[in-house]
Design a protein around this motif. Structure first.
Motif, PDB file in Angstrom:
ATOM      1  N   ARG A 109       0.827  -1.213   0.000  1.00 27.04           N
ATOM      2  CA  ARG A 109       0.000   0.000   0.000  1.00 27.04           C
ATOM      3  C   ARG A 109       0.863   1.265   0.000  1.00 27.04           C
ATOM      4  O   ARG A 109       0.472   2.290  -0.558  1.00 27.04           O
ATOM      5  N   LEU A 110       2.026   1.191   0.627  1.00 31.28           N
ATOM      6  CA  LEU A 110       2.920   2.347   0.607  1.00 31.28           C
ATOM      7  C   LEU A 110       3.517   2.584  -0.778  1.00 31.28           C
ATOM      8  O   LEU A 110       3.873   3.722  -1.117  1.00 31.28           O
ATOM      9  N   SER A 111       3.637   1.526  -1.582  1.00 31.40           N
ATOM     10  CA  SER A 111       4.213   1.680  -2.923  1.00 31.40           C
ATOM     11  C   SER A 111       3.233   2.307  -3.906  1.00 31.40           C
ATOM     12  O   SER A 111       3.655   2.720  -4.993  1.00 31.40           O
ATOM     13  N   LEU A 112       1.952   2.385  -3.556  1.00 21.06           N
ATOM     14  CA  LEU A 112       0.946   2.952  -4.444  1.00 21.06           C
ATOM     15  C   LEU A 112       0.773   4.438  -4.178  1.00 21.06           C
ATOM     16  O   LEU A 112       1.044   4.915  -3.066  1.00 21.06           O
ATOM     17  N   PRO A 113       0.307   5.192  -5.146  1.00 19.49           N
ATOM     18  CA  PRO A 113       0.044   6.621  -4.918  1.00 19.49           C
ATOM     19  C   PRO A 113      -1.053   6.816  -3.872  1.00 19.49           C
ATOM     20  O   PRO A 113      -1.940   5.978  -3.707  1.00 19.49           O
ATOM     21  N   VAL A 114      -0.999   7.917  -3.174  1.00 16.14           N
ATOM     22  CA  VAL A 114      -1.995   8.221  -2.146  1.00 16.14           C
ATOM     23  C   VAL A 114      -3.354   8.406  -2.808  1.00 16.14           C
ATOM     24  O   VAL A 114      -3.495   9.127  -3.792  1.00 16.14           O
ATOM     25  N   GLY A 115      -4.357   7.723  -2.255  1.00 18.42           N
ATOM     26  CA  GLY A 115      -5.714   7.840  -2.767  1.00 18.42           C
ATOM     27  C   GLY A 115      -6.068   6.885  -3.878  1.00 18.42           C
ATOM     28  O   GLY A 115      -7.221   6.884  -4.339  1.00 18.42           O
TER      29      GLY A 115
ATOM     30  N   HIS B  28      -5.392   6.756   2.262  1.00 18.14           N
ATOM     31  CA  HIS B  28      -6.306   7.833   1.939  1.00 18.14           C
ATOM     32  C   HIS B  28      -5.649   9.218   1.999  1.00 18.14           C
ATOM     33  O   HIS B  28      -6.072  10.123   1.289  1.00 18.14           O
ATOM     34  N   SER B  29      -4.656   9.394   2.832  1.00 21.39           N
ATOM     35  CA  SER B  29      -4.070  10.713   3.018  1.00 21.39           C
ATOM     36  C   SER B  29      -2.577  10.583   3.289  1.00 21.39           C
ATOM     37  O   SER B  29      -2.069   9.491   3.583  1.00 21.39           O
ATOM     38  N   ARG B  30      -1.889  11.719   3.230  1.00 18.74           N
ATOM     39  CA  ARG B  30      -0.470  11.724   3.539  1.00 18.74           C
ATOM     40  C   ARG B  30      -0.214  11.436   5.008  1.00 18.74           C
ATOM     41  O   ARG B  30       0.784  10.806   5.357  1.00 18.74           O
ATOM     42  N   GLN B  31      -1.125  11.882   5.883  1.00 18.83           N
ATOM     43  CA  GLN B  31      -0.957  11.611   7.307  1.00 18.83           C
ATOM     44  C   GLN B  31      -1.019  10.100   7.583  1.00 18.83           C
ATOM     45  O   GLN B  31      -0.197   9.556   8.335  1.00 18.83           O
ATOM     46  N   GLU B  32      -1.985   9.432   6.956  1.00 21.07           N
ATOM     47  CA  GLU B  32      -2.075   7.981   7.146  1.00 21.07           C
ATOM     48  C   GLU B  32      -0.875   7.285   6.528  1.00 21.07           C
ATOM     49  O   GLU B  32      -0.366   6.301   7.080  1.00 21.07           O
ATOM     50  N   TRP B  33      -0.423   7.754   5.385  1.00 22.44           N
ATOM     51  CA  TRP B  33       0.752   7.160   4.753  1.00 22.44           C
ATOM     52  C   TRP B  33       1.967   7.278   5.670  1.00 22.44           C
ATOM     53  O   TRP B  33       2.741   6.331   5.812  1.00 22.44           O
ATOM     54  N   HIS B  34       2.130   8.432   6.312  1.00 25.67           N
ATOM     55  CA  HIS B  34       3.270   8.628   7.218  1.00 25.67           C
ATOM     56  C   HIS B  34       3.143   7.725   8.453  1.00 25.67           C
ATOM     57  O   HIS B  34       4.138   7.129   8.909  1.00 25.67           O
ATOM     58  N   ALA B  35       1.933   7.612   9.015  1.00 23.92           N
ATOM     59  CA  ALA B  35       1.736   6.760  10.198  1.00 23.92           C
ATOM     60  C   ALA B  35       2.008   5.294   9.870  1.00 23.92           C
ATOM     61  O   ALA B  35       2.608   4.561  10.670  1.00 23.92           O
ATOM     62  N   LYS B  36       1.596   4.856   8.678  1.00 22.48           N
ATOM     63  CA  LYS B  36       1.834   3.464   8.299  1.00 22.48           C
ATOM     64  C   LYS B  36       3.305   3.211   7.995  1.00 22.48           C
ATOM     65  O   LYS B  36       3.782   2.081   8.141  1.00 22.48           O
ATOM     66  N   THR B  37       4.011   4.234   7.591  1.00 21.19           N
ATOM     67  CA  THR B  37       5.461   4.074   7.410  1.00 21.19           C
ATOM     68  C   THR B  37       6.138   3.759   8.738  1.00 21.19           C
ATOM     69  O   THR B  37       7.019   2.887   8.824  1.00 21.19           O
ATOM     70  N   ARG B  38       5.728   4.474   9.776  1.00 22.69           N
ATOM     71  CA  ARG B  38       6.289   4.198  11.096  1.00 22.69           C
ATOM     72  C   ARG B  38       5.870   2.807  11.589  1.00 22.69           C
ATOM     73  O   ARG B  38       6.660   2.095  12.204  1.00 22.69           O
ATOM     74  N   ARG B  39       4.618   2.445  11.332  1.00 21.47           N
ATOM     75  CA  ARG B  39       4.169   1.125  11.771  1.00 21.47           C
ATOM     76  C   ARG B  39       4.915   0.014  11.032  1.00 21.47           C
ATOM     77  O   ARG B  39       5.170  -1.053  11.591  1.00 21.47           O
ATOM     78  N   LEU B  40       5.273   0.252   9.776  1.00 22.09           N
ATOM     79  CA  LEU B  40       6.031  -0.754   9.040  1.00 22.09           C
ATOM     80  C   LEU B  40       7.366  -1.033   9.719  1.00 22.09           C
ATOM     81  O   LEU B  40       7.787  -2.197   9.839  1.00 22.09           O
TER      82      LEU B  40
END
Length: 542
Positions: free
Chosen positions: A117-123, A135-147
């Motif tokens: 999911r991180l490899s795909l464009p946001v949205g 869905h958003s850049r904030q969620e993308w950033h949070a999931k990066t940390r969770r990874l």
């Protein structure tokens, strides 16, 4: 783009390999309870030490270390108590290893999903097979940390797995952590301490065939008298000769009591376990023994007279009876259950629903087809993202417990259980069967249609009712267009039976030039009409 996974073939589920029955130890005296607690605490301490030694050995454990551990335990208890403790230790260590492997697979699935999911464009939207971007850049950033967190956990779990290191708690990790949340659990420290001590006691003994009543350590006679062999340091508490203590309570197993009596009269092995329910203030005795594998019915014989297709849902079992050709018979039936409340209430609800289903199938002398479900990979939040209600719905379904209980209860009634691949049964059932089975007096739900799909798959029929017409030559090359008739079925190309009522808007049923003759359906070398046909000559004036 990957193709569809291979569909697993239906198979007859194997019956249970063991039996366990339980009865309450009533009318125990204060001395009886004191002796049971002393014996359980002493053996529980030995079991804790043995488990620690087994975990320290890790993958280097061998028979020599096992013999040394058993000799050390024998000096503080007895040879049979030592054998039961070491066997329980080995089972607990093996269970921890299986749980550790399952945890590693869960972490790997989470890492793969987040990385995708991180490899795909946001949205970006996902598909039915793979989720889309966040869905958003904030969620993308949070999931990066969770990874990164999951990768660290995965690395630590792999290190423990390769080293043979497991993490187990005698008494249960959940109860141990409850000590830090007593107010939330509505417990006092004394109440928690009582439960903790009861959970860490060891009062179980393996049976031994050829010995008196099938067990020398915890002995139960034919009239229900219970006695146990005291460990060496507690022999002074014996109230009968040979270092034994007889309880004032007697047991009588209401369920499978005759089978239990037959085993102890023949001096066959029966294992016993004594435990205390600190909430109710009761003591229980559980008897268990192995049984020979039940001979399964061949799949062809189970399909012969049709079967009952069952769809498992969060609050009910949807069942529909099918004949041998895969056609629904009668009306759909539902067996509901309520999974709210305590664990005992949920377990009772599942049992009541299953027994009603089994009795209904027994009246029709039919086998039961059910999905071989496993939601372990679908319960992670990484796969379904924000769909928390859907994750809770999947987690609330008692798949493993229902499957184990159904197989065990069906074996007692002589009912065959057929397990099928669960892929697409709900979607295809709703697509091909929900609308055709809906009438003015019956509303067919998606779950009812899924039960039909499950039954047809167990019978070996495709789920859809009719295949698409062949592209060329009709039945000459591609075969008959209906999946109901086998290639060798007699009359499959013959005229259809006359059905009352209109078949089309212009021609009544059973009428027409080709109603009783199929010559028009055979194009190769067959006449198109009954009479010979020839073209009139053209007039010369044209």
């Amino acid at each position: 783009m990957g193709g569809l996974r291979e569909m697993a073939a239906p198979f007859v589920a194997l019956g249970p390999c063991g039996v366990a029955v339980r009865d309450r130890l009533k009318h125990l005296t204060a001395q009886d309870q004191n002796v049971l607690r002393l014996v359980g605490d002493h053996l529980g301490l030995l079991a804790s030490r043995d488990l620690k030694a087994r975990c320290a050995a890790g993958l280097d454990h061998d028979t020599g270390q096992w013999a040394a551990r058993k000799r050390a335990l024998t000096q503080a208890s007895s040879s049979r108590w030592a054998g039961s403790i070491t066997k329980a230790t080995h089972d607990q260590w093996a269970l921890a290893r299986r749980g550790q492997l399952a945890h590693i697979k869960s972490l790997q699935a989470g890492v793969r999903t987040i990385a995708h999911r991180l490899s795909l464009p946001v949205g970006e939207k996902g598909s039915k097979r793979a989720p889309g971007g966040y869905h958003s850049r904030q969620e993308w950033h949070a999931k990066t940390r969770r990874l990164h967190v999951l990768e660290d956990r995965l690395q630590a779990a792999r290190t423990d797995w390769e080293a043979g290191r497991v993490h187990v708690v005698r008494g249960g990790k959940r109860l141990l952590n409850t000590r830090h949340h007593l107010e939330q659990a509505q417990l006092t420290e004394e109440q928690w301490r009582t439960r903790w001590q009861a959970g860490r006691r060891f009062l179980e003994a393996d049976g031994e065939s050829g010995k008196r009543f099938g067990n020398e350590t915890i002995r139960v006679t034919c009239d229900g008298e219970v006695s146990l062999r005291l460990p060496a340091p507690l022999v002074h508490l014996a109230n009968v000769p040979h270092g034994r203590y007889v309880l004032a309570s007697k047991v009588a197993f209401a369920h499978r009591g005759e089978q239990w009596a037959d085993r102890i009269q023949a001096n066959r092995a029966v294992a016993y376990r004594i435990l205390e329910d600190t909430v109710r203030g009761r003591w229980y005795l559980t008897a268990s023994w192995t049984i020979p594998p039940v001979k399964t019915v061949p799949l062809a014989a189970a399909r012969k007279g049709g079967l009952v297709g069952v769809d498992t849902n969060a609050d009910h079992l949807a069942a529909w009876r099918l004949d041998a050709h895969g056609n629904p018979v009668g009306e759909p039936v539902r067996f509901g259950y309520d999974l709210s409340g305590t664990a005992g209430h949920r377990d009772a609800q599942v049992r009541h629903a299953l027994i009603r289903l089994l009795h209904w199938a027994e009246r029709h002398h039919l086998a039961i087809a059910i999905e071989d479900l496993d939601f372990q990979a679908d319960r992670t939040r990484e796969k379904h993202g924000r769909r928390k209600p859907f994750r809770n719905l999947i987690s609330s379904m008692p798949v493993a417990r229902l499957r184990a209980r159904l197989v065990s209860m069906a074996a007692e009634l002589g009912i065959t259980i057929i397990a099928v691949d669960p892929a697409c049964t709900s979607r295809w059932g709703a697509q091909h069967w929900q609308k055709p089975l809906t009438t003015n007096t019956r509303t067919t739900t998606r779950h009812d249609a899924a039960a039909v799909a499950i039954g047809r798959r167990a019978l070996g029929h495709p789920i859809r009712r009719r295949t698409a017409p062949p592209p060329a030559h009709r039945s000459d090359e591609q075969g008959h267009r209906t999946v109901q008739a086998a290639p060798g079925a007699q009359g499959r190309e013959g005229p259809r039976p006359r059905i009352p009522g209109p078949r089309t808007r212009s021609v009544r049923a059973g009428c027409g030039a080709n109603a009783g003759d199929q010559d028009t359906q055979h194009r190769s070398g067959r006449p198109a009409e009954h009479e010979p046909w020839q073209q009139d000559s053209l007039p010369l004036s044209l």
